[in-house]
Design a protein around this motif. Structure first.
Motif, mmCIF file in Angstrom:
data_model
loop_
_atom_site.group_PDB
_atom_site.id
_atom_site.type_symbol
_atom_site.label_atom_id
_atom_site.label_comp_id
_atom_site.label_asym_id
_atom_site.label_seq_id
_atom_site.Cartn_x
_atom_site.Cartn_y
_atom_site.Cartn_z
ATOM 1 N N LYS A 610 0.739 -1.351 0.076
ATOM 2 C CA LYS A 610 0.592 -0.115 -0.334
ATOM 3 C C LYS A 610 1.245 1.789 -0.262
ATOM 4 N N VAL A 611 1.011 2.247 -0.826
ATOM 5 C CA VAL A 611 1.451 3.581 -1.195
ATOM 6 C C VAL A 611 0.514 4.398 -1.088
ATOM 7 N N GLU A 612 1.056 4.599 -0.400
ATOM 8 C CA GLU A 612 0.813 6.976 -0.350
ATOM 9 C C GLU A 612 2.087 7.765 -0.168
ATOM 10 N N ALA A 613 0.869 8.625 -1.545
ATOM 11 C CA ALA A 613 2.493 9.655 -1.995
ATOM 12 C C ALA A 613 1.520 10.846 -1.627
ATOM 13 N N THR A 614 2.154 11.375 -0.687
ATOM 14 C CA THR A 614 1.954 12.963 -0.457
ATOM 15 C C THR A 614 2.876 13.601 -1.545
ATOM 16 N N THR A 615 2.560 15.370 -2.578
ATOM 17 C CA THR A 615 2.998 15.834 -3.246
ATOM 18 C C THR A 615 2.233 17.235 -3.514
ATOM 19 N N PRO A 616 2.714 18.012 -4.073
ATOM 20 C CA PRO A 616 2.418 19.220 -3.776
ATOM 21 C C PRO A 616 1.688 19.135 -5.540
ATOM 22 N N ASP A 617 0.914 19.697 -5.650
ATOM 23 C CA ASP A 617 -0.226 19.493 -6.877
ATOM 24 C C ASP A 617 0.415 19.473 -8.094
ATOM 25 N N GLU A 618 1.294 19.613 -8.068
ATOM 26 C CA GLU A 618 2.541 20.113 -9.718
ATOM 27 C C GLU A 618 2.669 19.076 -10.085
ATOM 28 N N TYR A 619 2.759 18.316 -8.998
ATOM 29 C CA TYR A 619 3.561 17.374 -9.928
ATOM 30 C C TYR A 619 2.907 15.981 -9.077
ATOM 31 N N THR A 620 1.574 16.406 -9.760
ATOM 32 C CA THR A 620 0.403 15.133 -9.090
ATOM 33 C C THR A 620 0.366 14.136 -10.401
ATOM 34 N N GLY A 621 0.226 14.677 -11.836
ATOM 35 C CA GLY A 621 0.141 13.629 -13.087
ATOM 36 C C GLY A 621 1.323 13.208 -13.158
ATOM 37 N N VAL A 622 2.845 13.427 -12.971
ATOM 38 C CA VAL A 622 4.127 12.459 -13.262
ATOM 39 C C VAL A 622 3.843 11.748 -11.735
ATOM 40 N N ILE A 623 3.590 11.571 -10.751
ATOM 41 C CA ILE A 623 3.560 10.794 -9.879
ATOM 42 C C ILE A 623 2.953 9.402 -10.086
ATOM 43 N N ASN A 624 0.993 9.971 -10.668
ATOM 44 C CA ASN A 624 0.667 9.857 -10.474
ATOM 45 C C ASN A 624 1.189 7.965 -12.218
ATOM 46 N N GLY A 625 1.839 8.886 -13.263
ATOM 47 C CA GLY A 625 2.261 8.094 -14.315
ATOM 48 C C GLY A 625 3.608 6.966 -13.758
ATOM 49 N N ASP A 626 4.294 7.722 -12.689
ATOM 50 C CA ASP A 626 5.191 6.652 -12.522
ATOM 51 C C ASP A 626 5.081 5.689 -11.629
ATOM 52 N N ILE A 627 3.487 5.443 -10.290
ATOM 53 C CA ILE A 627 2.502 4.586 -10.110
ATOM 54 C C ILE A 627 2.600 4.159 -11.452
ATOM 55 N N ASN A 628 2.082 4.145 -11.836
ATOM 56 C CA ASN A 628 1.096 3.201 -13.071
ATOM 57 C C ASN A 628 1.965 2.485 -14.134
ATOM 58 N N ARG A 629 3.366 3.511 -14.263
ATOM 59 C CA ARG A 629 4.666 2.374 -14.982
ATOM 60 C C ARG A 629 5.180 1.183 -14.643
ATOM 61 N N ARG A 630 4.844 1.106 -12.810
ATOM 62 C CA ARG A 630 5.105 0.731 -12.066
ATOM 63 C C ARG A 630 3.967 -0.828 -11.492
ATOM 64 N N ARG A 631 3.282 -0.508 -12.549
ATOM 65 C CA ARG A 631 2.596 -1.425 -12.948
ATOM 66 C C ARG A 631 1.388 -1.864 -11.659
#
Length: 698
Positions: A610-631
């Motif tokens: 279970k991953v909980e990532a806290t990020t400023p709004d401007e990085y939400t897209g790139v963090i989401n994309g990285d999670i998808n890339r990691r299956r």
């Protein structure tokens, strides 16, 4: 008995970076145990004494200390355990909670309830440990006391009842309003919070304070008849003692969680927390009798928490000290123990002699003449003692509930730098296994390598660094390895016939017919059903069949990983009066399992975090994309303290080096916490590719 009533065995628990060690340091300072407060960032705190803890600024091992606090004319003894917050060291929390009577749960006022908070909360629920909550770091940017209270109710499913509310937050945090006395408490910053004053509540805070006092009274009145009567008939007659009585009863029943707040780092809020500790958390006497099981008859055995009862204690931690050797940390539940006494280790069926007793003072130990019911102490001389062992009076044995430790999910292949250091590595591994029950050692059947398995990358790094420093050796480690498991997904009926002749005349004969399938209840382990009718297999051979299937499960069928869960129904077979032996039926089960499991559509399982990532709004897209890339699969997104909280489930194999990676993607502004969630099936295409790669490597 007064000592027992005035004793509190308590822990301080929370997610990482909630301020546990800082709060503990303040508690020791205000109780007079230390004269100068250390700071985590200076590496000079009383409880974090390990070089690894000083280096990393985190608690790794749970540390115990005894101190005293005066309250309403009486002195209370506090046996305090500061536990790690990092998920990799959750076993330290587990074994501490098993022997504690109450706990202080810390929450960061800005980050609120984190995944590890939920893990610790569930552990406390499992052992029935009452708790009070302290919302710390009210001076931090984004601090929101009432948001954390709402978080506790929603995520922990607890009736969180504020006994205080803050005046201001972040840089404007001034103090706490006590809802029992309806006074504002302000701490003097010039004498490190040693003194404080109680003032009338400022007019602009009156309405808020009255609202939350009414909320508190509504939640706790049901626990005390006197308070309920006053609340219904004339609330003006309620005095603080009425509320304290009700809060205590509700807390001990685990029906409410009292909530206080402050900033330990700024020396605000600690004294009321100490008062609440002795006021609302239970003594060993209130926790009541301890219930165990007789090791032979399995009948229920009860011990009263008195010095006169037969001795019973639980080993919750083992330390190997370079000066005195092995020390067992023991919670005494009943009776009395003294140096020179003999105790009975139920697991080992051995009598052990106590050579010395010591009181624990963080990394120091002080000799004591005896330990009685309720005490936590270090026992020297118990050579054959392990974590989870029950110690008793020899004539009155019982087995106390042992601790549950999660299975390790990650491993490294390790070896000594050279042949000369191989012996030292063996000694180091023995010490590690003795001290840390969450460490597992395996020998890879294909490569012959030693695999060191643990709870996470940080856990194993710390273990390896300790072995290197304690034994002055160099250790080579391979790439991290995920602890996969296997599962059967279909039901299959199969017959296995073992028949061969040996040179001596007698042979080997065993025939079994069984149904192999997944367990319907989903529980781990083997569900074995003996459905043999008419004695076609004699009763004495049935345990051997079960033993064979259990052995087969340990080796798996696809890649040698253990099978997590399986059901076997044995319903037919045959035997020979002369040629059948117990080992024949065990062998038939092992070989029959291998044939049947291959037909039952076996698959690989992988640990999912279970991953909980806290990020400023401007990085939400790139963090989401990285999670998808990691299956990964994103399961939630919510705004939190001016940032976005991304909740996801991601396979562990895709998360090595994740925390530094996420920082790199966000210019150092995002953070993440990882906790084990479950084992999930590896996607079929990936599974085929992985198995093919392993065959090539083998």
């Amino acid at each position: 008995m007064k000592k027992l009533r005035n004793l509190r065995n308590l822990g301080i628990m929370a997610h990482v970076d909630a301020g546990k060690t800082t709060t503990t340091e303040r508690i020791l300072y205000y109780t007079g145990m230390i004269r100068k407060m250390g700071e985590v960032h200076h590496g000079n705190t009383t409880m974090d004494t390990d070089p690894q803890e000083e280096k990393r600024g985190i608690t790794i091992s749970s540390a115990a200390i005894t101190t005293y606090w005066p309250y309403q004319g009486e002195t209370y003894q506090l046996n305090l355990i500061d536990t790690p917050g990092h998920v990799d060291f959750t076993v330290e929390v587990e074994r501490s909670l098993r022997v504690l009577d109450g706990t202080i749960m810390l929450f960061c006022a800005a980050s609120g309830v984190e995944p590890q908070s939920e893990t610790v909360w569930r552990q406390a629920d499992r052992y029935g440990v009452p708790r009070i909550a302290f919302i710390n770091k009210m001076d931090r940017k984004g601090a929101d006391f009432l948001k954390v209270v709402a978080d506790m109710k929603a995520r922990l499913k607890t009736n969180a009842v504020p006994l205080q509310i803050p005046v201001g937050a972040e840089d404007d945090f001034r103090g706490m309003i006590d809802l029992l006395t309806m006074r504002l408490i302000i701490w003097d910053e010039h004498d490190v919070g040693q003194s404080f004053e109680e003032l009338p509540i400022p007019e602009e805070w009156q309405a808020e304070a009255l609202y939350w006092r009414e909320h508190m009274l509504e939640q706790v009145a049901e626990f005390d008849e006197v308070l309920l009567e006053k609340y219904l008939e004339n609330p003006d007659t309620i005095v603080p003692e009425d509320i304290q009585r009700a809060v205590r009863k509700g807390t001990l029943k685990m029906r409410i969680t009292p909530v206080l707040g402050g900033s330990a780092y700024k020396n605000k809020g600690v004294q009321p927390l100490l008062d609440a500790t002795v006021m609302y958390l239970p003594s060993p006497e209130e926790k009541g009798e301890v219930i165990g099981m007789h090791p032979e008859t399995e009948a229920e055995e009860v011990r009263q928490p008195t010095p006169e009862a037969p001795f019973a204690g639980l080993v919750f931690k083992v330390l190997v000290d370079k000066f005195v050797g092995k020390m067992a940390l023991v919670r005494v539940y009943s009776g009395t123990i003294k140096p020179g006494d003999s105790v009975y280790n139920v697991r080992a069926s051995k009598r052990l002699r106590v050579s010395r007793l010591r009181q624990i003072l963080a990394d120091k130990f002080e000799g004591i003449p005896e330990a009685v019911a309720g005490d936590i102490c270090a026992v020297i001389g118990l050579k054959d003692a392990r974590t989870g062992d029950t110690l008793t009076t020899e004539g009155a044995p019982l087995v106390l509930e042992a601790m549950q430790f999660p299975e390790p999910v990650i491993g490294y292949a390790i070896e000594a730098q050279n042949k000369q250091e191989a012996d030292k590595l063996g000694q180091a591994l023995e010490k590690v296994k003795e001290e840390d029950p969450s460490i597992k050692l395996e020998i890879d059947s294909q490569t012959g390598q030693t695999i060191l398995r643990g709870m996470g990358e940080l856990h194993l790094e710390v273990v390896i660094e300790r072995m290197q420093s304690d034994f002055n050796l160099q250790i080579r480690k391979g790439a991290p390895q995920v602890a996969y498991k296997e599962v059967v997904t279909q039901s299959i009926t199969h017959t296995y016939f073992l028949k061969k002749q040996s040179g001596g005349g007698s042979g080997h004969y065993a025939k079994i017919t069984f149904e192999l399938s997944p367990r319907e209840d989903g529980l781990p382990g083997l569900e074995f059903i003996d459905d043999i009718k008419g004695g076609v297999i004699p009763k004495e051979f049935i345990p051997s069949v079960q033993k064979g299937f259990e052995a087969g499960m340990q080796q798996g069928i696809l890649a040698g990983y253990p099978i997590e869960s399986m059901r076997v129904r044995l319903f037919d077979g045959d035997f020979h009066q002369v040629d059948s032996h117990t080992q024949d039926f065990e062998q038939a089960a092992i070989l029959g399992f291998r044939e049947a499991a291959l037909l039952a559509e076996p698959h690989l399982l992988e640990p999912v975090m279970k991953v909980e990532a806290t990020t400023p709004d401007e990085y939400t897209g790139v963090i989401n994309g990285d999670i998808n890339r990691r299956r990964g699969m994103i399961v939630g997104l919510e705004a939190k303290a001016g940032a976005q909280l991304i909740k996801a489930e991601v396979p562990l194999s895709e998360l090595f080096g994740y925390v530094p990676a996420i920082r790199g993607l966000s210019s150092g502004r995002a953070s993440a916490s990882l906790t084990f969630s479950h084992y999930g099936q590896v996607p079929r295409q990936l599974e085929v590719q992985m198995l093919e790669n392993w065959r090539v490597m083998a």
